[in-house]
Design an enzyme around this catalytic site. Structure first.
Site, PDB file in Angstrom:
ATOM      1  N   ALA A  66      -5.406  10.033  -4.813  1.00 16.21           N
ATOM      2  CA  ALA A  66      -4.950  10.640  -6.060  1.00 16.21           C
ATOM      3  C   ALA A  66      -6.188  10.982  -6.882  1.00 16.21           C
ATOM      4  O   ALA A  66      -7.264  10.444  -6.642  1.00 16.21           O
ATOM      5  CB  ALA A  66      -4.082   9.649  -6.816  1.00 16.21           C
ATOM      6  N   GLY A 105      -3.808   8.014  -1.642  1.00 14.03           N
ATOM      7  CA  GLY A 105      -2.773   9.049  -1.559  1.00 14.03           C
ATOM      8  C   GLY A 105      -3.003  10.009  -0.406  1.00 14.03           C
ATOM      9  O   GLY A 105      -2.054  10.593   0.124  1.00 14.03           O
ATOM     10  N   GLU A 108      -1.538   8.356   2.461  1.00 17.38           N
ATOM     11  CA  GLU A 108      -0.082   8.351   2.218  1.00 17.38           C
ATOM     12  C   GLU A 108       0.525   9.728   2.537  1.00 17.38           C
ATOM     13  O   GLU A 108       1.646   9.822   3.027  1.00 17.38           O
ATOM     14  CB  GLU A 108       0.192   7.921   0.775  1.00 17.38           C
ATOM     15  CG  GLU A 108      -0.129   6.453   0.525  1.00 17.38           C
ATOM     16  CD  GLU A 108      -0.035   6.066  -0.928  1.00 17.38           C
ATOM     17  OE1 GLU A 108       0.758   5.147  -1.229  1.00 17.38           O
ATOM     18  OE2 GLU A 108      -0.726   6.675  -1.763  1.00 17.38           O
ATOM     19  N   GLU A 128      -6.759   1.311  -2.892  1.00 14.65           N
ATOM     20  CA  GLU A 128      -6.317   1.242  -4.287  1.00 14.65           C
ATOM     21  C   GLU A 128      -6.639  -0.113  -4.926  1.00 14.65           C
ATOM     22  O   GLU A 128      -6.880  -0.198  -6.130  1.00 14.65           O
ATOM     23  CB  GLU A 128      -4.800   1.488  -4.360  1.00 14.65           C
ATOM     24  CG  GLU A 128      -4.377   2.932  -4.169  1.00 14.65           C
ATOM     25  CD  GLU A 128      -4.248   3.347  -2.716  1.00 14.65           C
ATOM     26  OE1 GLU A 128      -3.661   4.411  -2.459  1.00 14.65           O
ATOM     27  OE2 GLU A 128      -4.751   2.633  -1.817  1.00 14.65           O
TER      28      GLU A 128
END
Ligand code: T1G
Length: 693
Positions: A66, A105, A108, A128
């Site tokens: 992210a 992310g 992911e 993270e």
């Protein structure tokens, strides 16, 4: 080729649609990237000619997560969940093509593809936790469905970047393709999927990998127990464990909801802000305002290290592990043999842990040698680092010799931890080539490298050493010249206050416990016991509490004990003998003990450190306050979830810090006078983070 948006384009390679992201520096999942993905998959899905879809990225890496810089800003455009739903509902096989790093992310997103291919140099992970967070886009629910609960626990609580080869062995990557040929390899793989009619498998549907852990809560209990020490003080590791538990015990969609709940909890918590600050602070430290990114770098291949003891050996190891040719010089054969022995065994251990073959290990050591002859050894090195005794006379003698021996253009570096680098450089005819490289013991493990910029240090020398620092796995931070540079100068304030607190009546063990509970690995008195009372001597006529212990024959862990007693396994216990020394020390200093509150101990242990940081900033010895924090996080054990002393002060509010300092100034004297910069920022309602030179 179709331009989907500013960072995404879509091409058709025969029957394979290729979505290409290009959003430097790391294709982070910013709003344009999410929009590009969403619209790209929509377009590829709608294109009848496209039978399969490949997602690939331009630049140095696949999606590295992210957009950390965008956290907290209002959501714009399609969400990551919408992008993922688009991918998972695709009637056409989706292949993620990974190079560089697929992190957070990014992984992911890749886990929502039906298949993943990667080049061997790629790495994948869910880091993270290093930002005080947990994966928030299904990573804690999908990862265990491929690698199992135990492996997932390891990955999400360590944040490890797993190499592609290992990821393939775990089933995270379906095929390794030729290095440099990712696009071709991915399209070929897509064609193979089509040709073989392989299923549109979705990770979310896998249950067989999590099922074995169902009904075995001991897996999680044992994992918590085994890592309690490592996770101490952090919130995110436990949240990650709970999320993986949910993946095992709940249906996928419920697990996703639980993951989101756990994510929101840590996102709203006190720690992630500090850890994200630390992430960017470490990267900011690389930037030196008057040294442009394109400053020429001097070529460094051969490195000389003077001194084969603990420090010299550690420095040599960090260069050998990074692939440099290293020559180590010492004065005595016996010391050199001992030093080279430690270097060889440590490099071998490191290589084994890194999965290198014995041949590769030998190759790494092949360009390492020792010598008793400085002139012969250092005549053609590109960089030489001295780690000799911390004495100005000794340093000057060494630099005069290096000046005569080393070739023009060689960088002459001192590992001094306190002394005036400009004075050292003054004995050479090339002060522009002299710089400080202050390592922290053990130098092959501690990440911090305080790079001391002398008044005459050339910009290319500075730029070169900053680059070398990163190449050898260090976090290089620039400091100007001043007694103790940045870290040691501030640490000295904590040490002086620790002693003053004991004189006033505080118990060393209480001070240590409060520092430990705050998040430091140990308190100042435990630190003295580890380092040893004999390392730093009192000046004539002076008596420090360290000196009092030394005089009482208590050297610390290396002796009968210090502030604590120790058993054969170095387990510490309270020491009545040490308490007597402390009492004697108070008497010798004519001090009267009084009750000292925990609050006063914390204030006095941290506020003068912060105040000294402010002085260092106003004097220009530190470029920015976040550099000071990066130094304390990587060299002095400040807990990352508290951001560092300057960040911590900003959280307290500089007005409150000034008020407290003034209280102590009235009680304890002018050494507590707030630094001018601190007063100014407080008066302006600003923080250290607002200070710009
Ligand atoms: N967001 C924004 N900027 C980033 C970024 C990111 N994720 N990663 C790197 N940068 C910037 C960095 O600040 C620097 O900028 C430049 O890119 C190069 O970075 C929903 C919640 C990828 C291994 O934790 O570990 O996904 O200083 O100097 O040494 O579950 O960057 O040049 O202006 O570090 O080659 C999870 C973080 C996010 C990975 C490359 N992802 N990045 O290392 O270059 S949270 C991460 C890294 C998340 C989801 C959750 C490294 C790297 P500048 P660099 P590098």
């Amino acid at each position: 080729m179709t331009t989907v948006n500013s960072v995404t384009d879509l091409t058709l390679d025969g029957e394979v649609a290729v979505i290409t992201l290009n959003s430097p520096p790391v294709n982070a999942l910013s709003a344009p990237v999410r929009e590009g993905l969403f619209e790209g998959f929509k377009a590829a899905g709608a294109d009848a000619a496209a039978k399969a879809i490949v997602l690939i990225c331009e630049g140095r890496t696949f999606i590295a997560g992210a957009d950390i810089a965008g956290f907290g800003s209002a959501p714009v455009g399609p969400s990551l969940a919408e992008v993922q739903a688009m991918m998972e509902s695709s009637p056409k096989p989706v292949i993620a093509a990974i190079h560089g790093t697929a992190l957070g992310g990014g992984l992911e997103v890749a886990l929502c593809a039906n298949y993943r291919v990667a080049v061997p140099s790629a790495k994948v992970g869910l880091p993270e936790v290093n930002l005080g967070l947990i994966p928030g886009a299904g990573g804690t629910q999908r990862l265990p469905r491929i690698v199992g609960a135990e492996k997932a626990l390891e990955m999400v609580t360590s944040g490890v970047h797993v190499a592609a080869k290992e990821a393939a062995a775990m089933g995270l990557v379906d095929e390794l393709v030729e290095e440099g040929k990712l696009r071709e390899g991915a399209v070929a793989f897509a064609r193979k999927v089509l040709a073989e009619g392989r299923p549109l498998k979705r990770v979310r549907d896998n249950d067989d990998k999590v099922a074995p852990a169902r009904g075995h809560p001991e897996i999680f209990a044992n994992f918590r127990k085994a890592n309690a020490r490592k996770f101490r003080g952090f919130l995110a590791p436990e949240q990650n464990i709970r999320a993986v538990e949910a993946a095992v015990n709940l249906p996928f969609d419920q697990g996703l909801i639980e993951e989101r709940r756990l994510f929101d909890e840590v996102m709203a918590g006190p720690q992630t802000g500090a850890q994200r600050y630390a992430f960017f602070a470490e990267r900011a430290a690389n930037k030196i305002p008057d040294v442009p990114d394109d400053t020429p770098i001097r070529p460094i291949k051969k490195v000389g290290v003077l001194g084969s003891g603990t420090m010299g050996g550690g420095i040599a190891i960090s260069f050998i592990n990074a692939g440099f040719d290293v020559v180590v010089v010492d004065m005595k054969q016996e010391a050199l043999d001992r030093g080279l022995g430690v270097i060889r065994s440590t490099v071998t251990k490191n290589a084994e842990r890194a999965g290198l073959t014995p041949a590769q290990t030998e190759a790494r050591l092949a360009n390492t040698r020792g010598s008793l002859d400085m002139a012969e050894a250092f005549k053609d090195v590109d960089l030489v680092i001295e780690a000799v005794f911390e004495d100005m006379g000794v340093k000057k003698d060494v630099f005069a010799k290096l000046d005569a021996i080393c070739k023009p253009g060689a960088i002459l570096a001192s590992n001094t931890s306190y002394l005036d680098l400009d004075e050292i450089a003054s004995v050479t005819k090339r002060p522009q080539d002299v710089i400080g490289m202050h390592y922290f013991s053990p130098a092959n493990i501690m990440k911090l490298l305080e790079v001391v910029r002398g008044a005459k240090t050339a910009k290319d020398v500075l730029a070169t050493v900053m680059k070398i620092g990163k190449q050898t796995g260090k976090v290089p931070v620039v400091s100007g010249v001043g007694p103790g540079f940045i870290g040691n100068r501030m640490l000295r304030q904590r040490g002086l206050q620790a002693e003053a607190l004991v004189l006033d009546g505080a118990d060393p063990a209480t001070i240590d416990k409060l520092m430990y509970d705050f998040g430091f690995p140990m308190g100042p008195f435990q630190m003295m016991d580890v380092v040893g009372m004999d390392v730093i001597k009192d000046l004539p006529g002076q008596l420090s509490i360290r000196g009092a212990m030394f005089n009482a024959g208590r050297l610390g862990q290396k002796g009968v004990g210090g502030f604590y007693n120790y058993d054969a396994n170095r387990n510490q216990s309270p020491s009545p003998e040490a308490a007597e020394v402390v009492e004697g020390f108070r008497k010798a200093k004519g001090a009267t003990a009084r009750p000292v509150s925990d609050e006063e101990i914390m204030d006095r242990s941290l506020l003068l450190v912060i105040n000294e940081g402010a002085k260092i900033l106003e004097e220009g010895i530190a470029i920015r306050s976040s550099d000071i924090d990066t130094i304390w996080l990587n060299g002095y054990g400040w807990p990352v979830y508290r951001g560092g002393p300057m960040y911590y002060a900003d959280q307290l509010g500089l007005k409150n810090v000034v008020a407290k300092l003034k209280q102590y100034q009235a009680k304890l004297g002018d050494e507590w006078k707030p630094a001018a910069l601190l007063e100014k920022l407080a008066a302006e309602g600003k923080g250290f983070a607002d200070f710009k030179r």
